[in-house]
Design an enzyme around this catalytic site. Structure first.
Site, mmCIF file in Angstrom:
data_model
loop_
_atom_site.group_PDB
_atom_site.id
_atom_site.type_symbol
_atom_site.label_atom_id
_atom_site.label_comp_id
_atom_site.label_asym_id
_atom_site.label_seq_id
_atom_site.Cartn_x
_atom_site.Cartn_y
_atom_site.Cartn_z
ATOM 1 N N PRO A 246 38.527 22.894 -5.250
ATOM 2 C CA PRO A 246 38.649 24.338 -5.508
ATOM 3 C C PRO A 246 39.578 24.720 -6.669
ATOM 4 O O PRO A 246 40.616 25.350 -6.472
ATOM 5 C CB PRO A 246 39.172 24.868 -4.175
ATOM 6 C CG PRO A 246 39.998 23.743 -3.642
ATOM 7 C CD PRO A 246 39.280 22.482 -4.047
ATOM 8 N N CYS A 247 39.178 24.385 -7.880
ATOM 9 C CA CYS A 247 39.975 24.785 -9.043
ATOM 10 C C CYS A 247 39.978 26.302 -9.216
ATOM 11 O O CYS A 247 40.836 26.855 -9.914
ATOM 12 C CB CYS A 247 39.480 24.096 -10.312
ATOM 13 S SG CYS A 247 37.754 24.388 -10.723
ATOM 14 N N HIS A 248 39.033 26.994 -8.556
ATOM 15 C CA HIS A 248 38.994 28.458 -8.636
ATOM 16 C C HIS A 248 40.187 29.098 -7.929
ATOM 17 O O HIS A 248 40.460 30.280 -8.126
ATOM 18 C CB HIS A 248 37.687 28.992 -8.036
ATOM 19 C CG HIS A 248 37.473 28.589 -6.609
ATOM 20 N ND1 HIS A 248 36.852 27.420 -6.238
ATOM 21 C CD2 HIS A 248 37.821 29.205 -5.442
ATOM 22 C CE1 HIS A 248 36.798 27.325 -4.921
ATOM 23 N NE2 HIS A 248 37.389 28.404 -4.412
#
Length: 280
Positions: A246-248
């Protein structure tokens, strides 16, 4: 993934883009609904079905105020925050990934010459997605607007691998993440092409609980390299597995949403969608 959810995301994305461009004027329900060519009633219902909350509440989640509030209130480490959430599924996401494995030096150097890669295209709440796997785990996952271009990008990462369009169990398990059917996520494994530093950064991202955010600086501290914020940002920008890693959930320390490989509108939508799911 239900077709309606996929179609609704495109309308929701248009609405988000309009709201972001006109944020200072605080557009009301009627104005936003008009821009996506829906009646206020239909837009309200569609948005609530998609996100689980009203458009007004969703906007509160994706606003800079929300981002700043989360960062200010959560002074704990990412691991401590994970235990604090109390979420039966999403808070345990990192535990479900039993292994994050880097490719061998030989595989890395020769462009995947010894690898056989299966790939397929699927729908998600945030648009079409390409997912690829080796016998060891997921090696690539990307939102796509063009199947041919996305396949070309995948092949560029592994120029000497053998490719076959085929859906396998590894891919199916990974895609269950969008439906939050955690009982069907069976020990997802990741088989990634990256440096030791990149792998360490990507693994730290898995510890950020759904509905929470972190910053590049906090990630640098987590990997015990507090002066490496810029390098951390570069590693996050090279993340080969959309949503699953989850780089978001990483934003700027100012509270600004920041960039995203698959588009800022999509990043904003994902953050709001996850916040709505965990606060509903």
């Amino acid at each position: 993934m239900e077709q309606n959810e996929h179609i609704n995301y495109k309308r929701i994305a248009q609405a988000i883009e309009y709201i972001q461009a006109n944020f200072k004027t605080q557009p009301n329900l009627e104005e936003v609904a008009d821009k996506v060519h829906l009646s206020p009633f239909h837009f309200q219902r569609m948005f609530t079905d998609w996100a689980g909350v009203s458009p007004k509440k969703f906007l509160q989640f994706i606003s800079v105020k929300y981002a700043k509030q989360i960062l200010k209130e959560k002074q704990t480490s990412l691991m401590e925050a994970a235990y604090e959430t109390g979420l039966s599924g999403t808070g345990r996401l990192h535990d479900l990934f039993v292994k994050i494995e880097g490719m061998s030096p030989g595989e890395f150097k020769n462009g995947g010459e010894s690898l056989s890669i299966h790939y397929s295209f699927a729908e998600s709440p945030f648009g079409d997605i390409l997912v690829a796997s080796t016998a060891k785990g997921i090696c690539h996952m990307a939102f796509t607007n063009s199947e041919s271009q996305s396949l070309a990008d995948l092949q560029k990462h592994f120029p000497n691998a053998r490719f076959k369009q085929k859906v396998d169990l590894i891919q199916q398990n990974a895609l269950y993440i969008f439906s939050h059917d955690w009982n069907k996520i069976d020990q997802i494994k990741l088989h990634l092409k990256g440096t030791a530093f990149q792998l360490k950064v990507w693994e730290s991202l898995l510890k950020i609980p759904m509905g929470q955010l972190s910053t590049y600086g906090k990630i640098a501290e987590e990997i015990q390299n507090p002066k490496a914020s810029r390098a951390v940002g570069t590693a996050i920008g090279s993340n080969p597995v959309a949503f699953l890693i989850p780089c978001h959930r990483v934003i700027q320390s100012s509270g600004a949403i920041g960039g995203y490989m698959w588009g800022n509108t999509r990043k904003t939508a994902i953050i709001g969608w996850e916040a709505a799911k965990t606060n509903s």
